[in-house]
Motif scaffolding. Structure first.
Motif, PDB file in Angstrom:
ATOM      1  N   MET A   1       0.820  -1.198   0.000  1.00  0.00           N
ATOM      2  CA  MET A   1       0.000   0.000   0.000  1.00  0.00           C
ATOM      3  C   MET A   1       0.868   1.268   0.000  1.00  0.00           C
ATOM      4  O   MET A   1       2.044   1.220   0.343  1.00  0.00           O
ATOM      5  N   ARG A   2       0.215   2.365  -0.386  1.00  0.00           N
ATOM      6  CA  ARG A   2       0.882   3.655  -0.249  1.00  0.00           C
ATOM      7  C   ARG A   2       1.170   3.872   1.233  1.00  0.00           C
ATOM      8  O   ARG A   2       0.534   3.288   2.088  1.00  0.00           O
TER       9      ARG A   2
ATOM     10  N   ASN B   1      -4.996   3.482  -3.553  1.00  0.00           N
ATOM     11  CA  ASN B   1      -4.087   3.325  -2.417  1.00  0.00           C
ATOM     12  C   ASN B   1      -3.156   2.124  -2.568  1.00  0.00           C
ATOM     13  O   ASN B   1      -2.313   1.883  -1.729  1.00  0.00           O
TER      14      ASN B   1
END
Length: 67
Positions: free
Chosen positions: A13-14, A57
């Motif tokens: 994920m970010r 995301n």
């Protein structure tokens, strides 16, 4: 991705978070629904349950290993 439904996937994920869970569904925007999701970023796993993750995301999706 369709072949990965019902199997465990790993998401990068970010902001550095890493999540794994069973892929339940996805859409054209790569929004993913995971069952039995866990945050595995740190030393200890944190249970998240069923989650919906917005596609914007997600940096990378690792599909399950072929058996």
């Amino acid at each position: 991705m369709n072949a990965s439904k019902g199997k465990t996937v790993l998401l990068r994920m970010r902001h550095g978070m890493t999540v794994q869970g069973i892929l339940k569904d996805f859409d054209a925007h790569m929004n993913l629904t995971l069952d039995d999701a866990e945050d595995i970023t740190g030393e200890e796993k944190e249970a998240l349950g069923t989650v919906l993750i917005r596609g914007d995301n997600i940096l990378a999706v690792s599909p399950p290993d072929e058996e």
